[in-house]
Design an enzyme around this catalytic site. Structure first.
Site, short mmCIF file in Angstrom:
data_model
loop_
_atom_site.label_atom_id
_atom_site.label_comp_id
_atom_site.label_asym_id
_atom_site.label_seq_id
_atom_site.Cartn_x
_atom_site.Cartn_y
_atom_site.Cartn_z
CG LEU A 38 -1.85 -1.22 1.35
CD1 LEU A 38 -2.70 -1.12 2.62
CD2 LEU A 38 -2.76 -1.36 0.12
CB THR A 41 3.47 7.43 -6.73
OG1 THR A 41 2.65 6.91 -7.77
CG2 THR A 41 4.75 8.01 -7.31
CB CYS A 42 3.52 9.16 -1.86
SG CYS A 42 4.22 10.06 -0.50
CE LYS A 51 12.02 13.90 -0.91
NZ LYS A 51 11.06 14.04 -2.02
N GLY A 146 -3.80 8.12 -9.19
CA GLY A 146 -2.48 8.74 -9.27
C GLY A 146 -1.97 9.05 -10.66
N GLY A 187 14.10 15.95 -11.10
CA GLY A 187 15.43 16.09 -11.71
C GLY A 187 16.44 16.60 -10.70
CG LEU A 321 2.68 19.04 -4.59
CD1 LEU A 321 2.55 20.42 -3.99
CD2 LEU A 321 4.14 18.59 -4.63
CG HIS A 323 1.50 18.47 0.81
ND1 HIS A 323 2.66 18.00 0.27
CD2 HIS A 323 1.42 19.77 0.44
CE1 HIS A 323 3.27 18.98 -0.40
NE2 HIS A 323 2.52 20.06 -0.31
CG HIS A 446 18.64 33.76 19.51
ND1 HIS A 446 19.02 34.08 18.23
CD2 HIS A 446 19.78 33.77 20.26
CE1 HIS A 446 20.33 34.29 18.20
NE2 HIS A 446 20.82 34.10 19.42
P1 FAD Z 1 -0.46 7.66 -6.12
O1 FAD Z 1 0.42 7.84 -4.96
O2 FAD Z 1 0.17 7.63 -7.48
O3 FAD Z 1 -1.23 6.29 -5.88
C1 FAD Z 1 -2.09 5.74 -6.82
C2 FAD Z 1 -2.24 4.26 -6.54
O4 FAD Z 1 -3.32 3.76 -7.33
C3 FAD Z 1 -1.02 3.42 -6.92
O5 FAD Z 1 -0.63 2.63 -5.83
C4 FAD Z 1 -1.52 2.53 -8.07
O6 FAD Z 1 -0.96 1.23 -8.07
C5 FAD Z 1 -3.00 2.45 -7.76
N1 FAD Z 1 -3.86 2.15 -8.91
C6 FAD Z 1 -3.90 2.79 -10.11
N2 FAD Z 1 -4.87 2.27 -10.90
C7 FAD Z 1 -5.48 1.29 -10.17
C8 FAD Z 1 -6.57 0.42 -10.40
N3 FAD Z 1 -7.26 0.45 -11.55
N4 FAD Z 1 -6.90 -0.47 -9.44
C9 FAD Z 1 -6.20 -0.51 -8.27
N5 FAD Z 1 -5.20 0.31 -7.97
C10 FAD Z 1 -4.84 1.21 -8.91
N6 FAD Z 1 5.06 14.70 -3.46
C11 FAD Z 1 5.22 15.42 -2.33
O7 FAD Z 1 4.27 16.06 -1.87
N7 FAD Z 1 6.43 15.43 -1.67
C12 FAD Z 1 7.50 14.76 -2.14
O8 FAD Z 1 8.57 14.80 -1.53
C13 FAD Z 1 7.36 14.01 -3.34
N8 FAD Z 1 8.40 13.32 -3.84
C14 FAD Z 1 8.23 12.59 -4.98
C15 FAD Z 1 9.33 11.90 -5.50
C16 FAD Z 1 9.20 11.15 -6.65
C17 FAD Z 1 10.40 10.41 -7.20
C18 FAD Z 1 7.93 11.05 -7.29
C19 FAD Z 1 7.75 10.20 -8.51
C20 FAD Z 1 6.84 11.73 -6.79
C21 FAD Z 1 6.98 12.52 -5.64
N9 FAD Z 1 5.92 13.26 -5.11
C22 FAD Z 1 6.09 13.99 -3.98
C23 FAD Z 1 4.59 13.24 -5.74
C24 FAD Z 1 3.66 12.27 -4.97
O9 FAD Z 1 4.24 10.98 -4.96
C25 FAD Z 1 2.29 12.23 -5.63
O10 FAD Z 1 1.78 13.54 -5.75
C26 FAD Z 1 1.33 11.40 -4.78
O11 FAD Z 1 1.80 10.08 -4.63
C27 FAD Z 1 -0.06 11.37 -5.42
O12 FAD Z 1 -0.90 10.60 -4.63
P2 FAD Z 1 -2.17 9.86 -5.23
O13 FAD Z 1 -2.84 9.23 -4.06
O14 FAD Z 1 -2.96 10.78 -6.07
O15 FAD Z 1 -1.62 8.73 -6.21
P1 NAD Z 2 8.33 18.97 -13.08
O1 NAD Z 2 7.16 19.48 -13.80
O2 NAD Z 2 8.65 19.45 -11.72
O3 NAD Z 2 9.65 19.26 -13.94
C1 NAD Z 2 9.81 18.84 -15.27
C2 NAD Z 2 10.83 19.75 -15.94
O4 NAD Z 2 11.16 19.18 -17.19
C3 NAD Z 2 10.28 21.16 -16.20
O5 NAD Z 2 11.16 22.10 -15.67
C4 NAD Z 2 10.21 21.22 -17.72
O6 NAD Z 2 10.45 22.51 -18.24
C5 NAD Z 2 11.28 20.23 -18.14
N1 NAD Z 2 11.12 19.66 -19.48
C6 NAD Z 2 9.98 19.20 -20.07
N2 NAD Z 2 10.23 18.71 -21.30
C7 NAD Z 2 11.58 18.85 -21.51
C8 NAD Z 2 12.47 18.54 -22.59
N3 NAD Z 2 12.04 17.96 -23.71
N4 NAD Z 2 13.78 18.82 -22.44
C9 NAD Z 2 14.25 19.39 -21.30
N5 NAD Z 2 13.46 19.71 -20.25
C10 NAD Z 2 12.14 19.44 -20.35
O7 NAD Z 2 8.20 17.38 -13.13
P2 NAD Z 2 9.02 16.24 -12.38
O8 NAD Z 2 10.27 16.77 -11.81
O9 NAD Z 2 9.09 15.10 -13.35
O10 NAD Z 2 8.05 15.85 -11.20
C11 NAD Z 2 6.73 15.32 -11.49
C12 NAD Z 2 5.77 15.65 -10.40
O11 NAD Z 2 6.09 14.99 -9.21
C13 NAD Z 2 5.74 17.13 -10.13
O12 NAD Z 2 4.44 17.59 -10.37
C14 NAD Z 2 6.08 17.29 -8.70
O13 NAD Z 2 5.19 18.14 -8.04
C15 NAD Z 2 6.00 15.89 -8.11
N6 NAD Z 2 7.15 15.74 -7.22
C16 NAD Z 2 7.17 16.48 -6.07
C17 NAD Z 2 8.26 16.43 -5.25
C18 NAD Z 2 8.27 17.25 -4.01
O14 NAD Z 2 7.23 17.72 -3.60
N7 NAD Z 2 9.43 17.45 -3.37
C19 NAD Z 2 9.34 15.63 -5.56
C20 NAD Z 2 9.30 14.92 -6.74
C21 NAD Z 2 8.19 14.98 -7.56
#
Ligand code: FAD
Ligand code: NAD
Length: 468
Positions: A38, A41-42, A51, A146, A187, A321, A323, A446
Site C-alpha cells: 500500500l 507512488t509516494c 527522501k 495517481g 530532476g 503533491l 499533501h 533564538h
Molecule cells: P499515487 O500515490 O500515485 O497512488 C495511486 C495508486 O493507485 C497506486 O498505488 C496505483 O498502483 C493504484 N492504482 C492505479 N490504478 C489502479 C486500479 N485500476 N486499481 C487498483 N489500484 C490502482 N510529493 C510530495 O508532496 N512530496 C515529495 O517529496 C514528493 N516526492 C516525490 C518523488 C518522486 C520520485 C515522485 C515520482 C513523486 C513525488 N511526489 C512527492 C509526488 C507524490 O508521490 C504524488 O503527488 C502522490 O503520490 C499522489 O498521490 P495519489 O494518491 O494521487 O496517487
Molecule cells: P516537473 O514538472 O517538476 O519538472 C519537469 C521539468 O522538465 C520542467 O522544468 C520542464 O520545463 C522540463 N522539461 C519538459 N520537457 C523537456 C524537454 N524535452 N527537455 C528538457 N526539459 C524538459 O516534473 P518532475 O520533476 O518530473 O516531477 C513530477 C511531479 O512529481 C511534479 O508535479 C512534482 O510536483 C511531483 N514531485 C514532487 C516532489 C516534491 O514535492 N518534493 C518531488 C518529486 C516529484
C-alpha cells in the site's frame, strides 16, 4: 456480493487517507490496490524513498566536505551502495507496513487487484497475480489512481540506462555521468543524490530557469548553490533524443543558439513531469468524463459528472503533491457525509528537498506582477543568521511578499536549511491572513532558522530587520 458505502480505488496518500477518514465517519469502506504493497507512488517509489536517499547522501557529502571544518577527521571514507539502497528499501517497507496496520485498525477491507468499473455502483477487482475476479457493490467511489512518468515520444526508455525516477531510486552503483532531462523537482532531487555520491551530473532543462513554476528567485539561487557541488546546468536546451549503446547513453539537444549539442554518459534520467493514470479503470462503463491531458474532470466538490463518483490527487487538476492528495481525500470523505469542508489551494506549499531545501507558498512575485498587484518585499539572507552560521548553512534566504496597502502576507518563498519544515509557519500565518507585522511581532526562539522568517517579515514592515 459484498456491499460498501465507499470504495476507494488506489492506495496512495490520496486514497489511503480518504479511506481512513471515511471509516472514521462511520462509512463501510473498501480500498482497492493493484500493487502488493500500500502507499502508492509516494511511499513506494516517490516521496519516501527519494527522501531516504537524499538523507543518506547528505550525510556522506557532509562527512567528506564539512566534517573536517567541525574538527571531525575521517580517513578512508567509503560509500556502500548496497547498504544505501537496502536501508532505503527498509524505510519504504516500514512505511507501507504502517499503512497496512492503519487499514486494519480502521476496519477497512483491503482488496488486492486492478479495480475496474462494471457500472457506476459495481466494481470488479482482478488480482494482479492472476486468479478469479470478484465484484463488489458500492454507493460511492473515490478514484485515487495517481500518475505515472511522462514519456517523451522520441526517447525509448529501456529502464536500465535510460530511466525514470522509479529506476533512479534503485541504482546500486555510482554512475560515472548521469544526464538528467528536466530541471524540475524530481530532476534536481535525484541530481543531488548522485552528485553527492561523486557522479558527474548534467541537468538539461528546456526553460531558462530551474524549478520554473516556483518564484524565479528560488531557481536562480538553487542553480548557484547546486553548481558548488559540481552539478552542471544546461538551461534553454530542448532535448531532441536519447539513445543507448551498451552501457553508454547519448542525449542530443538544441542549444539556445539553435545548434545541436551532445551529452555522453552512462545513465539518462528522464524527469519531464508526470501524467494522470486511468488505465484499466474502464471509466466509460460508469460514464465518467475526462478533461484535457488525461485528467478526470471534477467539480468544486471533487465529484465527477456521475453523482457518487469522486476523484482526488494526481489524477485530477492541480499540483501533483502528496499533501494536496491527502487534503482532497479528507475533503471528499467529509463531503460524502454531508459536511462542508474547504481546501485553500493557494496555501498548498511546494517543497524541493535538495540541500539547501526550497519551499514556497502563496503567490510568486511573477504572479503578483502579472496581476498588477501593489506589493512590498522583505528579504533575509541565512548568512546573517546566528543559527545558520553555527551549522555552516549560510546559503539561501527567506523572501516575504506583502500587500503594499494592508501588509497582508501574499507569498513566502524560501531557500535554506530545514525550510521544508519552516514553510508551515508561513502557511499558518497566511491561513489566518496575518500581516507581515503580525509575524514580525511574534517571539521566535533564538537561535533558530525560523528567526529568518521573522526577520524577513520585519524587512517587509518598513525595512525594520534587526540583524541585517
Ligand atoms: P499515487 O500515490 O500515485 O497512488 C495511486 C495508486 O493507485 C497506486 O498505488 C496505483 O498502483 C493504484 N492504482 C492505479 N490504478 C489502479 C486500479 N485500476 N486499481 C487498483 N489500484 C490502482 N510529493 C510530495 O508532496 N512530496 C515529495 O517529496 C514528493 N516526492 C516525490 C518523488 C518522486 C520520485 C515522485 C515520482 C513523486 C513525488 N511526489 C512527492 C509526488 C507524490 O508521490 C504524488 O503527488 C502522490 O503520490 C499522489 O498521490 P495519489 O494518491 O494521487 O496517487
Ligand atoms: P516537473 O514538472 O517538476 O519538472 C519537469 C521539468 O522538465 C520542467 O522544468 C520542464 O520545463 C522540463 N522539461 C519538459 N520537457 C523537456 C524537454 N524535452 N527537455 C528538457 N526539459 C524538459 O516534473 P518532475 O520533476 O518530473 O516531477 C513530477 C511531479 O512529481 C511534479 O508535479 C512534482 O510536483 C511531483 N514531485 C514532487 C516532489 C516534491 O514535492 N518534493 C518531488 C518529486 C516529484
Amino acid at each position: 456480493m459484498n456491499q460498501y458505502d465507499v470504495t476507494v480505488i488506489g492506495s496512495g496518500p490520496g486514497g489511503y487517507v480518504a479511506a481512513i477518514r471515511c471509516a472514521q465517519l462511520g462509512l463501510k469502506t473498501a480500498l482497492i490496490e493493484k500493487y502488493s504493497t500500500l502507499g502508492g507512488t509516494c511511499l513506494n517509489v516517490g516521496c519516501i524513498p527519494s527522501k531516504a536517499l537524499l538523507d543518506s547522501t547528505e550525510h556522506f557529502h557532509n562527512a567528506g566536505h564539512t566534517f573536517k571544518e567541525h574538527g571531525i577527521e575521517l580517513s578512508d571514507l567509503q560509500i556502500n551502495m548496497n547498504q544505501l539502497i537496502d536501508r532505503k528499501n527498509g524505510v519504504v517497507k516500514a512505511n507501507t507496513d504502517g499503512i497496512q496496520f492503519l487499514m486494519k485498525k480502521n476496519k477497512i477491507d483491503v482488496i488486492q487487484g486492478v479495480g475496474s468499473f462494471v457500472d457506476k455502483n459495481h466494481i470488479s477487482i482482478t488480482p494482479t497475480a492472476g486468479g478469479e475476479a470478484q465484484q463488489i457493490e458500492t454507493k460511492n467511489v473515490i478514484i485515487a489512481t495517481g500518475s505515472k512518468p511522462t514519456v517523451l515520444p522520441f526517447i525509448k526508455q529501456d529502464k536500465q540506462r535510460i530511466i525514470t525516477s522509479t529506476e533512479a531510486l534503485n541504482i546500486r552503483e555510482v554512475p560515472k555521468h548521469m544526464i538528467v532531462i528536466g530541471g524540475g523537482v524530481i530532476g534536481l532531487e535525484m541530481a543531488s543524490v548522485y552528485a553527492r555520491l561523486g557522479a558527474k551530473v548534467s541537468v538539461v532543462e528546456f526553460m531558462d530557469s530551474l524549478i520554473p513554476t516556483m518564484d524565479r528567485a528560488l531557481g536562480k539561487e538553487l542553480k548557484r548553490i547546486l553548481g558548488k557541488i559540481g552539478i552542471e546546468f544546461f538551461l534553454s536546451h530542448k532535448v531532441t533524443g536519447a539513445t543507448r549503446e551498451g552501457d553508454a547513453v547519448t542525449v542530443t539537444a538544441t542549444n539556445p543558439k539553435g545548434e545541436e549539442v551532445k551529452f555522453e554518459g552512462d545513465y539518462c534520467l528522464v524527469a519531464v513531469g508526470r501524467v494522470p493514470y486511468t488505465a484499466g479503470l474502464n471509466l466509460e462503463a460508469a460514464g465518467v468524463e475526462m478533461e484535457e491531458r488525461g485528467r478526470i474532470k471534477v467539480d468544486e466538490h471533487l465529484q465527477t459528472n456521475v453523482p457518487g463518483i469522486y476523484a482526488i490527487g494526481d489524477v485530477i487538476r492541480g499540483a501533483m503533491l502528496a499533501h494536496k492528495a491527502e487534503e482532497e481525500g479528507v475533503f471528499v470523505a467529509e463531503t460524502i457525509v454531508g459536511q462542508k469542508p474547504h481546501i485553500n489551494y493557494l496555501l498548498i506549499p511546494g517543497v524541493v528537498y535538495t540541500w539547501p531545501e526550497v519551499a514556497g507558498v502563496g503567490y510568486t512575485e511573477e504572479q503578483l506582477k502579472e496581476q498588477g498587484k501593489a506589493y512590498k518585499t522583505g528579504n533575509f539572507p541565512f548568512r546573517a543568521s546566528g543559527r545558520a552560521r553555527a551549522s555552516m548553512d549560510l546559503d539561501g534566504f527567506v523572501k516575504v511578499l506583502a500587500d503594499k496597502e494592508t501588509d497582508e502576507i501574499l507569498g513566502v518563498h524560501m531557500i535554506g536549511p530545514r525550510i521544508a519544515d519552516l514553510i508551515a509557519e508561513a502557511v499558518t500565518a497566511m491561513e489566518f491572513r496575518a500581516s507581515a507585522e503580525d509575524v514580525a511581532r511574534m517571539s521566535h526562539a533564538h537561535p533558530t532558522y525560523a528567526e529568518a522568517m521573522k526577520e524577513a517579515c520585519l524587512a517587509a514592515t518598513e525595512n525594520r530587520a534587526i540583524h541585517m
